[in-house]
Design a protein around this motif. Structure first.
Motif, mmCIF file in Angstrom:
data_model
loop_
_atom_site.group_PDB
_atom_site.id
_atom_site.type_symbol
_atom_site.label_atom_id
_atom_site.label_comp_id
_atom_site.label_asym_id
_atom_site.label_seq_id
_atom_site.Cartn_x
_atom_site.Cartn_y
_atom_site.Cartn_z
ATOM 1 N N TYR A 71 48.970 80.022 82.820
ATOM 2 C CA TYR A 71 48.275 80.509 84.008
ATOM 3 C C TYR A 71 47.215 79.518 84.466
ATOM 4 N N THR A 129 43.445 90.971 89.462
ATOM 5 C CA THR A 129 44.530 90.828 88.485
ATOM 6 C C THR A 129 45.221 89.467 88.555
ATOM 7 N N GLU A 149 43.920 93.737 82.162
ATOM 8 C CA GLU A 149 45.334 93.580 81.773
ATOM 9 C C GLU A 149 46.006 94.952 81.690
ATOM 10 N N ARG A 206 49.117 96.307 84.016
ATOM 11 C CA ARG A 206 50.338 96.801 83.379
ATOM 12 C C ARG A 206 50.642 98.238 83.796
ATOM 13 N N ASN A 222 49.615 83.474 89.538
ATOM 14 C CA ASN A 222 49.306 83.999 88.200
ATOM 15 C C ASN A 222 49.825 85.421 88.020
ATOM 16 N N LYS A 273 53.583 85.517 87.745
ATOM 17 C CA LYS A 273 53.960 84.991 86.427
ATOM 18 C C LYS A 273 53.696 86.044 85.343
ATOM 19 N N ARG A 274 52.586 86.746 85.482
ATOM 20 C CA ARG A 274 52.241 87.795 84.516
ATOM 21 C C ARG A 274 53.272 88.933 84.566
#
Length: 184
Positions: free
Chosen positions: A35, A105, A115, A119, A147, A150-151
Motif C-alpha cells: 500500500y 479507509t 480496518e 471489512r 489502496n 487493493k485492500r
C-alpha cells in the motif's frame, strides 16, 4: 575519446536504457508491492493487479446499472485547539450519487478499528457476496482509492473496479454530484 563525445555517448546510453525499461517523462508510476503510505495526492499507476481500471464513460455505464460505488475520500478532522463549546460542522462532501462513503479507509496503514469498519462495511454492502462488483474511487491522482481497492482484493473480493479519476473525472464528464454522509 573527446570529453564532449564521451558525454554524448553516455547520455545516449542512459536514454537507451531508460527507453528500454519503458519509462518516460510523465508516465504513470509503477504499482508498488504494498500500500502507498504517504504523498497520497500524486500520480497513481495506470493499473492495479487483480482489479479492472475504468474511465468516466465506463463508470457512468456501471453507475446507471446500479453497481456499488465506494468513495474513500478522507474526512476533514476537527481542527485542534478549538475553544471548548465551539461549534464545528464537517465540510460538505460532494460525490457520485448513491455512492457509499467509507471515510478514512484509503490510507496505507489502517488502525484496527478502521480496518474492521472497512471489512464490515464491505460485508454489509455486498451482502457477503465476494463476487459483487464494486467501484472504488476518490479524486484524480489520489492513492486512497488505489489502496482501498487493493485492500478489497486482499479481503477476497473478486470483482474490484478502480476508477482512478474519481469525482474529478466524474465532474469533468458533466455528471451529477450529490452530498454524501459517511457510512456508519
Amino acid at each position: 575519446m573527446i570529453p564532449a563525445v564521451r558525454a554524448a555517448a553516455l547520455a545516449l546510453a542512459a536514454l537507451t536504457a531508460l527507453l528500454a525499461t519503458g519509462a518516460r517523462a510523465g508516465a504513470p508510476p509503477p504499482e508498488p508491492a504494498d500500500y502507498r503510505q504517504d504523498h497520497y495526492r500524486t500520480p497513481t499507476p495506470a493499473t492495479l493487479a487483480g482489479a479492472r481500471v475504468i474511465g468516466a464513460g465506463e463508470a457512468e455505464a456501471l453507475w446507471r446499472r446500479g453497481v456499488l460505488f465506494i468513495d474513500v475520500m478522507p474526512q476533514a478532522p476537527r481542527p485542534a485547539g478549538l475553544p471548548p463549546g465551539t461549534l464545528w460542522r464537517d465540510p460538505p462532501h460532494e460525490s457520485i450519487p448513491n455512492a457509499h462513503w467509507l471515510v478514512n479507509t484509503g490510507f496505507g496503514a489502517l488502525a484496527p478499528e478502521t480496518e474492521a469498519y472497512f471489512r464490515s462495511a464491505l460485508e454489509r454492502l455486498t451482502g457477503g457476496d465476494r463476487d459483487k462488483p464494486m467501484v472504488f474511487f476518490c479524486l484524480r491522482h489520489c492513492w486512497m482509492s488505489w489502496n482501498a481497492a487493493k485492500r478489497a482484493l486482499a479481503l477476497g473480493y473478486t470483482r474490484v473496479i478502480w476508477f482512478p479519476d474519481g469525482t474529478d473525472g466524474w465532474s469533468d464528464a458533466a455528471l451529477p454530484l450529490e452530498r454524501l454522509q459517511p457510512e456508519k
